[in-house]
Motif scaffolding. Structure first.
Motif, PDB file in Angstrom:
ATOM      1  N   GLY A 170       0.814  -1.204   0.000  1.00 26.97           N
ATOM      2  CA  GLY A 170       0.000   0.000   0.000  1.00 26.97           C
ATOM      3  C   GLY A 170       0.848   1.254   0.000  1.00 26.97           C
ATOM      4  O   GLY A 170       0.516   2.244  -0.670  1.00 26.97           O
ATOM      5  N   THR A 171       1.941   1.226   0.738  1.00 28.82           N
ATOM      6  CA  THR A 171       2.845   2.376   0.779  1.00 28.82           C
ATOM      7  C   THR A 171       3.456   2.635  -0.589  1.00 28.82           C
ATOM      8  O   THR A 171       3.519   3.777  -1.066  1.00 28.82           O
ATOM      9  N   LEU A 172       3.940   1.557  -1.249  1.00 31.22           N
ATOM     10  CA  LEU A 172       4.550   1.719  -2.570  1.00 31.22           C
ATOM     11  C   LEU A 172       3.530   2.209  -3.593  1.00 31.22           C
ATOM     12  O   LEU A 172       3.844   3.042  -4.444  1.00 31.22           O
ATOM     13  N   ALA A 173       2.309   1.689  -3.513  1.00 33.51           N
ATOM     14  CA  ALA A 173       1.274   2.126  -4.453  1.00 33.51           C
ATOM     15  C   ALA A 173       0.960   3.609  -4.274  1.00 33.51           C
ATOM     16  O   ALA A 173       0.705   4.328  -5.249  1.00 33.51           O
ATOM     17  N   ALA A 174       1.000   4.084  -3.031  1.00 33.37           N
ATOM     18  CA  ALA A 174       0.737   5.499  -2.778  1.00 33.37           C
ATOM     19  C   ALA A 174       1.915   6.375  -3.204  1.00 33.37           C
ATOM     20  O   ALA A 174       1.725   7.466  -3.759  1.00 33.37           O
ATOM     21  N   LEU A 175       3.140   5.905  -2.957  1.00 35.87           N
ATOM     22  CA  LEU A 175       4.325   6.681  -3.312  1.00 35.87           C
ATOM     23  C   LEU A 175       4.546   6.738  -4.819  1.00 35.87           C
ATOM     24  O   LEU A 175       4.971   7.767  -5.357  1.00 35.87           O
ATOM     25  N   TYR A 176       4.268   5.623  -5.492  1.00 34.72           N
ATOM     26  CA  TYR A 176       4.574   5.507  -6.920  1.00 34.72           C
ATOM     27  C   TYR A 176       3.317   5.056  -7.671  1.00 34.72           C
ATOM     28  O   TYR A 176       3.207   3.891  -8.101  1.00 34.72           O
ATOM     29  N   PRO A 177       2.348   5.923  -7.837  1.00 37.45           N
ATOM     30  CA  PRO A 177       1.061   5.513  -8.429  1.00 37.45           C
ATOM     31  C   PRO A 177       1.175   4.990  -9.861  1.00 37.45           C
ATOM     32  O   PRO A 177       0.286   4.272 -10.322  1.00 37.45           O
ATOM     33  N   ARG A 178       2.267   5.319 -10.558  1.00 42.52           N
ATOM     34  CA  ARG A 178       2.422   4.824 -11.928  1.00 42.52           C
ATOM     35  C   ARG A 178       3.154   3.481 -11.989  1.00 42.52           C
ATOM     36  O   ARG A 178       3.231   2.863 -13.061  1.00 42.52           O
ATOM     37  N   ALA A 179       3.686   3.044 -10.889  1.00 42.25           N
ATOM     38  CA  ALA A 179       4.418   1.770 -10.882  1.00 42.25           C
ATOM     39  C   ALA A 179       3.456   0.599 -11.000  1.00 42.25           C
ATOM     40  O   ALA A 179       2.346   0.621 -10.462  1.00 42.25           O
ATOM     41  N   GLU A 180       3.888  -0.412 -11.715  1.00 45.93           N
ATOM     42  CA  GLU A 180       3.113  -1.638 -11.859  1.00 45.93           C
ATOM     43  C   GLU A 180       3.602  -2.633 -10.804  1.00 45.93           C
ATOM     44  O   GLU A 180       4.789  -2.951 -10.753  1.00 45.93           O
ATOM     45  N   ILE A 181       2.693  -3.116  -9.965  1.00 46.21           N
ATOM     46  CA  ILE A 181       3.059  -3.965  -8.838  1.00 46.21           C
ATOM     47  C   ILE A 181       2.530  -5.369  -9.067  1.00 46.21           C
ATOM     48  O   ILE A 181       1.327  -5.567  -9.292  1.00 46.21           O
ATOM     49  N   LEU A 182       3.438  -6.342  -9.032  1.00 53.15           N
ATOM     50  CA  LEU A 182       3.064  -7.753  -9.194  1.00 53.15           C
ATOM     51  C   LEU A 182       3.495  -8.513  -7.948  1.00 53.15           C
ATOM     52  O   LEU A 182       4.570  -8.277  -7.404  1.00 53.15           O
ATOM     53  N   LEU A 183       2.675  -9.463  -7.530  1.00 60.62           N
ATOM     54  CA  LEU A 183       2.978 -10.261  -6.351  1.00 60.62           C
ATOM     55  C   LEU A 183       3.027 -11.733  -6.731  1.00 60.62           C
ATOM     56  O   LEU A 183       2.025 -12.308  -7.203  1.00 60.62           O
ATOM     57  N   ILE A 184       4.209 -12.323  -6.566  1.00 56.72           N
ATOM     58  CA  ILE A 184       4.395 -13.739  -6.821  1.00 56.72           C
ATOM     59  C   ILE A 184       5.165 -14.316  -5.640  1.00 56.72           C
ATOM     60  O   ILE A 184       5.567 -13.593  -4.733  1.00 56.72           O
ATOM     61  N   GLY A 185       5.384 -15.627  -5.632  1.00 54.54           N
ATOM     62  CA  GLY A 185       6.197 -16.175  -4.554  1.00 54.54           C
ATOM     63  C   GLY A 185       5.990 -17.656  -4.338  1.00 54.54           C
ATOM     64  O   GLY A 185       5.364 -18.350  -5.146  1.00 54.54           O
ATOM     65  N   LEU A 186       6.509 -18.123  -3.230  1.00 59.27           N
ATOM     66  CA  LEU A 186       6.658 -19.560  -2.965  1.00 59.27           C
ATOM     67  C   LEU A 186       5.705 -20.086  -1.904  1.00 59.27           C
ATOM     68  O   LEU A 186       5.783 -21.250  -1.527  1.00 59.27           O
ATOM     69  N   SER A 187       4.786 -19.250  -1.428  1.00 61.07           N
ATOM     70  CA  SER A 187       3.938 -19.633  -0.298  1.00 61.07           C
ATOM     71  C   SER A 187       2.624 -20.263  -0.750  1.00 61.07           C
ATOM     72  O   SER A 187       1.538 -19.790  -0.411  1.00 61.07           O
ATOM     73  N   GLU A 188       2.704 -21.345  -1.531  1.00 60.52           N
ATOM     74  CA  GLU A 188       1.487 -22.072  -1.912  1.00 60.52           C
ATOM     75  C   GLU A 188       0.977 -22.867  -0.693  1.00 60.52           C
ATOM     76  O   GLU A 188       1.679 -22.974   0.319  1.00 60.52           O
ATOM     77  N   PRO A 189      -0.254 -23.415  -0.743  1.00 55.74           N
ATOM     78  CA  PRO A 189      -0.850 -24.000   0.452  1.00 55.74           C
ATOM     79  C   PRO A 189      -0.011 -25.080   1.133  1.00 55.74           C
ATOM     80  O   PRO A 189      -0.002 -25.176   2.372  1.00 55.74           O
ATOM     81  N   GLU A 190       0.697 -25.904   0.370  1.00 56.16           N
ATOM     82  CA  GLU A 190       1.478 -26.967   0.986  1.00 56.16           C
ATOM     83  C   GLU A 190       2.672 -26.432   1.777  1.00 56.16           C
ATOM     84  O   GLU A 190       3.260 -27.157   2.589  1.00 56.16           O
ATOM     85  N   ALA A 191       3.024 -25.162   1.574  1.00 53.98           N
ATOM     86  CA  ALA A 191       4.166 -24.584   2.277  1.00 53.98           C
ATOM     87  C   ALA A 191       3.896 -24.418   3.772  1.00 53.98           C
ATOM     88  O   ALA A 191       4.835 -24.361   4.569  1.00 53.98           O
ATOM     89  N   ARG A 192       2.645 -24.269   4.159  1.00 55.90           N
ATOM     90  CA  ARG A 192       2.259 -24.141   5.562  1.00 55.90           C
ATOM     91  C   ARG A 192       3.038 -23.029   6.267  1.00 55.90           C
ATOM     92  O   ARG A 192       3.590 -23.217   7.359  1.00 55.90           O
ATOM     93  N   ILE A 193       3.074 -21.874   5.637  1.00 56.53           N
ATOM     94  CA  ILE A 193       3.786 -20.751   6.240  1.00 56.53           C
ATOM     95  C   ILE A 193       3.118 -20.363   7.553  1.00 56.53           C
ATOM     96  O   ILE A 193       1.918 -20.565   7.746  1.00 56.53           O
ATOM     97  N   HIS A 194       3.882 -19.852   8.493  1.00 58.05           N
ATOM     98  CA  HIS A 194       3.442 -19.430   9.825  1.00 58.05           C
ATOM     99  C   HIS A 194       3.068 -20.603  10.716  1.00 58.05           C
ATOM    100  O   HIS A 194       2.665 -20.386  11.868  1.00 58.05           O
ATOM    101  N   ALA A 195       3.164 -21.834  10.230  1.00 61.69           N
ATOM    102  CA  ALA A 195       2.806 -23.007  11.020  1.00 61.69           C
ATOM    103  C   ALA A 195       4.058 -23.855  11.249  1.00 61.69           C
ATOM    104  O   ALA A 195       5.137 -23.553  10.739  1.00 61.69           O
ATOM    105  N   VAL A 196       3.911 -24.924  12.016  1.00 64.26           N
ATOM    106  CA  VAL A 196       5.031 -25.852  12.159  1.00 64.26           C
ATOM    107  C   VAL A 196       5.230 -26.575  10.839  1.00 64.26           C
ATOM    108  O   VAL A 196       4.312 -26.739  10.041  1.00 64.26           O
ATOM    109  N   ASN A 197       6.461 -27.003  10.596  1.00 64.48           N
ATOM    110  CA  ASN A 197       6.820 -27.729   9.377  1.00 64.48           C
ATOM    111  C   ASN A 197       6.593 -26.913   8.104  1.00 64.48           C
ATOM    112  O   ASN A 197       6.139 -27.429   7.079  1.00 64.48           O
ATOM    113  N   GLU A 198       6.929 -25.627   8.166  1.00 68.20           N
ATOM    114  CA  GLU A 198       6.942 -24.826   6.944  1.00 68.20           C
ATOM    115  C   GLU A 198       7.938 -25.419   5.955  1.00 68.20           C
ATOM    116  O   GLU A 198       8.994 -25.926   6.342  1.00 68.20           O
TER     117      GLU A 198
END
Length: 451
Positions: free
Chosen positions: A399-427
């Motif tokens: 949100g901060t980047l979108a406000a600072l740079y309204p013309r920037a194109e923001i994409l979100l990708i990554g490795l946290s698919e459901p089997e990754a169990r992020i924030h839980a035991v056995n991530e």
């Protein structure tokens, strides 16, 4: 095929990627310095800075942010007149929770059943390794065709806003034409996904006091106001009978129009016990990505093993509220605070402290960057088209980047698919996803430069 050298290079670099991820995972870099050594986070920051220097980055700096943590910045110059792309990841991690519940040590990267296990492996130390792999593959294939800025945050999981405030005070630092946030994940393994919606969040600590000190429940129970009972009533008021979030004055009827999340698939991903109902109303997508959601993330009260027959004088809880795009996080905070205050019973004293806050985010999917990413994903994941999904969690910096740079194109990708169990035991992280997404990011940078 022009993409073949990039894919081959990334494949050849995977053993090195595993070694680097193991080094990063070994840092117990939880940005809660009352419980975890500051030196662990500082060590992870130095690791990230050294990695950028080794890749030829200039202006590499370890930034002291206003919340007392460190972020790492570097810039790699591209050809004259080239576009600028900012790559983001964070090195701080969630606490391991019950370390005895892990099947292998949480800060020791361990391979098991085709996945790499360890706290931060997917969220989000693996994201930093993904960026490094993509850049190395491009250099091996003739060079990086854009100017690249990298920012690696040190307190994303705490939501304390250090990097956001630093960016607001230094707006030129992270300015870019496109921004790739490497901190979300595919809808499922093997299905290329860009996250287009993030809920914002607010976090409040609420404390209820009723007595000067605990009292014997046999002698005083029944008339003496119990602070824990009062707190329980306050917290229960945040949910309707079906489990929907109910904060006075906060709309909770939004709808989701992106990828469908079938209930049976969600039950499997969330590991819901047989016979236990899901909470809320509407589709799963509505509940996860288009409506507010409250969670009581912790309560301070005597544990069962240490309890005595006493009326409690004080009790406190940490309450998280996620809000969808279109809802101002500051207004949501005000409404939640007012709700907690008005629902505290028996004239009990209530104190409320804001702990963290982040804005919601919605991407513009019609931009050239999204077209370049779709083409890259189609090559990295043969036979699959890129999907759009939401994420119930928050990445306050977006949100901060979108406000600072309204013309920037923001994409979100990554490795946290459901089997990754992020924030839980056995991530864990899927090395195949790490490999494919690194290829996709490299191809995206090349395609975006040419577009």
């Amino acid at each position: 095929m022009p993409s073949q050298p990039i894919a081959e290079t990334v494949a050849s670099l995977m053993p090195r990627a595993r070694e680097e991820l193991a080094e990063l995972v070994a840092f117990r870099s939880v940005a809660d310095f009352d419980r975890y050594p500051r030196s662990e986070s500082e060590g992870a920051a130095r690791w990230a800075a050294d990695a950028l220097r080794a890749e030829g980055f200039e202006d590499v700096a370890v930034l002291d942010t206003p919340d007392g943590t460190q972020s790492v910045y570097g810039r790699l110059a591209g050809p004259e007149g080239a576009r600028t792309v900012l790559l983001y990841a964070h090195y701080d991690v969630q606490p391991p929770l019950d370390e005895a519940g892990w099947d292998s040590p949480p800060f020791e990267l361990t391979e098991r059943d085709g996945r790499w296990y360890g706290r931060g492996a997917a969220d989000c130390k693996g994201g930093l390794v993904m960026h490094l792999l993509a850049l190395r593959a491009l250099r091996a294939a003739g060079g990086v065709p854009v100017t690249v800025k990298v920012i690696v945050e040190g307190s994303e999981e705490q939501g304390t806003g250090g990097l956001e405030r630093y960016a607001e005070a230094h707006p030129e630092l992270l300015e870019a034409d496109a921004i790739v946030i490497g901190d979300t994940g595919n809808f499922r393994v093997g299905l290329p996904t860009v996250t287009t919606v993030l809920r914002g969040m607010t976090m409040l600590r609420v404390r209820v006091d009723t007595l000067e000190g605990n009292l014997h429940s046999g002698q005083f129970g029944g008339a003496a106001p119990d602070a824990l009972a009062a707190l329980i009533r306050v917290l229960d008021s945040l949910r309707a009978e079906d489990g929907s979030t109910t904060v006075d004055g906060l709309a909770a009827d939004g709808g989701w129009e992106g990828v469908d999340y079938a209930e049976d698939r969600f039950r499997q991903d969330a590991r819901v016990l047989d016979g236990v109902d899901l909470t809320g109303s509407g589709t799963v997508g509505d509940r996860l990505w288009a409506r507010p959601a409250v969670t009581v993330v912790g309560i301070d009260c005597p544990s069962v093993s240490e309890a005595t027959p006493s009326v409690q004088a004080s009790a406190q809880a940490l309450v998280s509220l996620r809000v969808p795009p279109g809802v101002d996080a500051g207004e949501a905070t005000r409404l939640l605070r007012a709700h907690l205050e008005s629902r505290t019973p028996w004239g009990a004293r209530v104190r409320i402290e804001q702990v963290g806050q982040g804005r919601a985010f919605r991407a513009d999917t019609s931009s050239p960057a999204y077209r370049a990413m779709a083409e890259a994903m189609a090559v990295a994941y043969p036979g699959e088209e890129m999907r759009y999904a939401g994420q119930g969690g928050s990445i306050p910096l977006c949100g901060t980047l979108a406000a600072l740079y309204p013309r920037a194109e923001i994409l979100l990708i990554g490795l946290s698919e459901p089997e990754a169990r992020i924030h839980a035991v056995n991530e864990s992280v899927s090395p195949e996803e790490l490999e494919r997404l690194s290829v996709a990011e490299a191809l995206f940078l090349r395609g975006y430069a040419a577009g």
